[in-house]
Scaffold this motif. Structure first.
Motif, PDB file in Angstrom:
ATOM      1  N   VAL A 126     -20.143  13.409  34.915  1.00 16.28           N
ATOM      2  CA  VAL A 126     -18.961  13.303  34.638  1.00 16.28           C
ATOM      3  C   VAL A 126     -18.049  12.916  35.891  1.00 16.28           C
ATOM      4  CG1 VAL A 126     -16.755  14.101  33.381  1.00 16.28           C
ATOM      5  CG2 VAL A 126     -18.793  14.574  32.361  1.00 16.28           C
ATOM      6  N   GLN A 127     -18.261  13.997  36.663  1.00 15.91           N
ATOM      7  CA  GLN A 127     -17.661  13.884  38.189  1.00 15.91           C
ATOM      8  C   GLN A 127     -19.009  13.801  38.973  1.00 15.91           C
ATOM      9  OE1 GLN A 127     -14.444  13.723  39.528  1.00 15.91           O
ATOM     10  NE2 GLN A 127     -15.800  13.508  41.527  1.00 15.91           N
ATOM     11  N   PRO A 128     -19.235  12.756  39.644  1.00 14.46           N
ATOM     12  CA  PRO A 128     -20.415  12.764  40.637  1.00 14.46           C
ATOM     13  C   PRO A 128     -20.242  13.757  41.813  1.00 14.46           C
ATOM     14  CG  PRO A 128     -19.128  10.550  40.926  1.00 14.46           C
ATOM     15  CD  PRO A 128     -18.602  11.438  39.583  1.00 14.46           C
ATOM     16  N   PRO A 129     -21.397  14.014  42.372  1.00 16.39           N
ATOM     17  CA  PRO A 129     -21.206  14.937  43.431  1.00 16.39           C
ATOM     18  C   PRO A 129     -19.917  14.460  44.674  1.00 16.39           C
ATOM     19  CG  PRO A 129     -23.284  14.454  43.023  1.00 16.39           C
ATOM     20  CD  PRO A 129     -22.624  13.757  42.152  1.00 16.39           C
ATOM     21  N   THR A 130     -19.207  15.407  44.789  1.00 19.20           N
ATOM     22  CA  THR A 130     -18.009  15.128  45.950  1.00 19.20           C
ATOM     23  C   THR A 130     -17.766  16.100  46.675  1.00 19.20           C
ATOM     24  OG1 THR A 130     -15.898  14.132  45.989  1.00 19.20           O
ATOM     25  CG2 THR A 130     -16.146  15.671  44.223  1.00 19.20           C
ATOM     26  N   MET A 131     -16.871  16.011  47.738  1.00 17.74           N
ATOM     27  CA  MET A 131     -16.404  17.089  48.625  1.00 17.74           C
ATOM     28  C   MET A 131     -14.957  17.171  48.469  1.00 17.74           C
ATOM     29  SD  MET A 131     -16.964  17.873  52.646  1.00 17.74           S
ATOM     30  CE  MET A 131     -15.690  17.051  53.120  1.00 17.74           C
ATOM     31  N   GLY A 132     -14.315  18.415  48.338  1.00 15.07           N
ATOM     32  CA  GLY A 132     -12.996  18.621  48.284  1.00 15.07           C
ATOM     33  C   GLY A 132     -12.795  20.239  48.522  1.00 15.07           C
ATOM     34  N   ARG A 133     -11.412  20.420  48.357  1.00 14.60           N
ATOM     35  CA  ARG A 133     -10.947  21.591  48.552  1.00 14.60           C
ATOM     36  C   ARG A 133     -10.672  22.368  47.011  1.00 14.60           C
ATOM     37  NH1 ARG A 133      -9.729  22.752  53.529  1.00 14.60           N
ATOM     38  NH2 ARG A 133      -8.820  21.032  54.742  1.00 14.60           N
ATOM     39  N   PHE A 134     -10.554  23.435  46.948  1.00 21.50           N
ATOM     40  CA  PHE A 134     -10.777  24.485  45.639  1.00 21.50           C
ATOM     41  C   PHE A 134      -9.684  23.781  44.834  1.00 21.50           C
ATOM     42  CE2 PHE A 134      -9.287  27.803  42.877  1.00 21.50           C
ATOM     43  CZ  PHE A 134     -10.858  27.807  42.043  1.00 21.50           C
ATOM     44  N   GLU A 135      -8.475  23.337  45.269  1.00 22.66           N
ATOM     45  CA  GLU A 135      -7.387  22.824  44.234  1.00 22.66           C
ATOM     46  C   GLU A 135      -7.971  21.478  43.789  1.00 22.66           C
ATOM     47  OE1 GLU A 135      -6.865  23.323  47.668  1.00 22.66           O
ATOM     48  OE2 GLU A 135      -6.010  25.353  47.274  1.00 22.66           O
ATOM     49  N   ASP A 136      -8.819  20.822  44.465  1.00 26.15           N
ATOM     50  CA  ASP A 136      -9.498  19.576  44.007  1.00 26.15           C
ATOM     51  C   ASP A 136     -10.443  19.786  42.852  1.00 26.15           C
ATOM     52  OD1 ASP A 136      -8.093  17.858  45.709  1.00 26.15           O
ATOM     53  OD2 ASP A 136      -9.649  18.295  47.178  1.00 26.15           O
ATOM     54  N   VAL A 137     -11.139  20.834  43.053  1.00 23.50           N
ATOM     55  CA  VAL A 137     -11.944  21.519  41.806  1.00 23.50           C
ATOM     56  C   VAL A 137     -11.215  21.573  40.616  1.00 23.50           C
ATOM     57  CG1 VAL A 137     -13.508  23.167  41.030  1.00 23.50           C
ATOM     58  CG2 VAL A 137     -13.683  22.494  43.410  1.00 23.50           C
ATOM     59  N   LEU A 138     -10.210  22.407  40.666  1.00 28.89           N
ATOM     60  CA  LEU A 138      -9.326  22.635  39.504  1.00 28.89           C
ATOM     61  C   LEU A 138      -8.691  21.356  38.786  1.00 28.89           C
ATOM     62  CD1 LEU A 138      -7.256  25.975  40.834  1.00 28.89           C
ATOM     63  CD2 LEU A 138      -9.373  25.639  39.268  1.00 28.89           C
TER      64      LEU A 138
END
Length: 163
Positions: free
Chosen positions: A64-76
């Motif tokens: 649904v969301q391909p592998p990516t990099m971000g901060r915890f806020e991006d995960v939420l």
């Protein structure tokens, strides 16, 4: 990177096909069946996380969301955009550092695998590779490249300075 280079070289020399498997997909595959939604996470350093979101349908892992990099806020943000009230299994070595925050944000929807599966299992990597192999659709071995989710540190520093 080294293993991929070695595999590509052997494939070229021996005329053999090779397939690539995502680390995050492999971790998600290990908990498939525990919930319909799976969030694999890995630490990326400097308060960043590698993450992806998968949905399972008929035991098939659907990105649904391909592998990516971000901060915890991006995960939420990503989770709230895709999840309703369904539970999500959070797995991988990145869960440990954010367990309390995930639990607070997701409430009853938060599930985790007992061990958090710090490393992808060779068994599941092999099974996923075999599943791809059995489709008979092989990429050009020389065209396979590692999935670089993290830009160079200098580029990240520049972005932070420029806002």
């Amino acid at each position: 990177r080294f293993a991929l280079g070695l595999a590509k070289g052997m494939a070229w020399v021996h005329g053999l096909p090779i397939v690539g498997v995502s680390t995050l997909a492999s971790v998600a595959n290990q908990v498939r069946g525990e919930a319909d939604w799976i969030l694999p996470m890995r630490e990326a350093g400097n308060d960043f996380i590698f993450f992806a979101l998968y949905h399972t349908r008929n035991r098939e892992l659907i990105p649904v969301q391909p592998p990516t990099m971000g901060r915890f806020e991006d995960v939420l943000t990503m989770l709230h955009a895709h999840l309703g009230e369904e539970p999500v299994v959070c797995c991988g070595c990145g869960v440990a550092g954010y367990r309390n925050l995930l639990q607070a944000s997701l409430g009853k929807r938060f599930c985790t695998h007992e061990s958090s599966l710090p490393q992808p299992s060779p068994e599941f990597l092999g099974r996923m590779g075999l599943d791809i192999w059995q489709t008979g659709q092989f990429p050009d071995p020389m065209a396979l490249e590692p999935l670089y989710l993290r830009p160079p540190q200098a580029q990240m520093n520049r972005r932070e300075l420029l806002g």
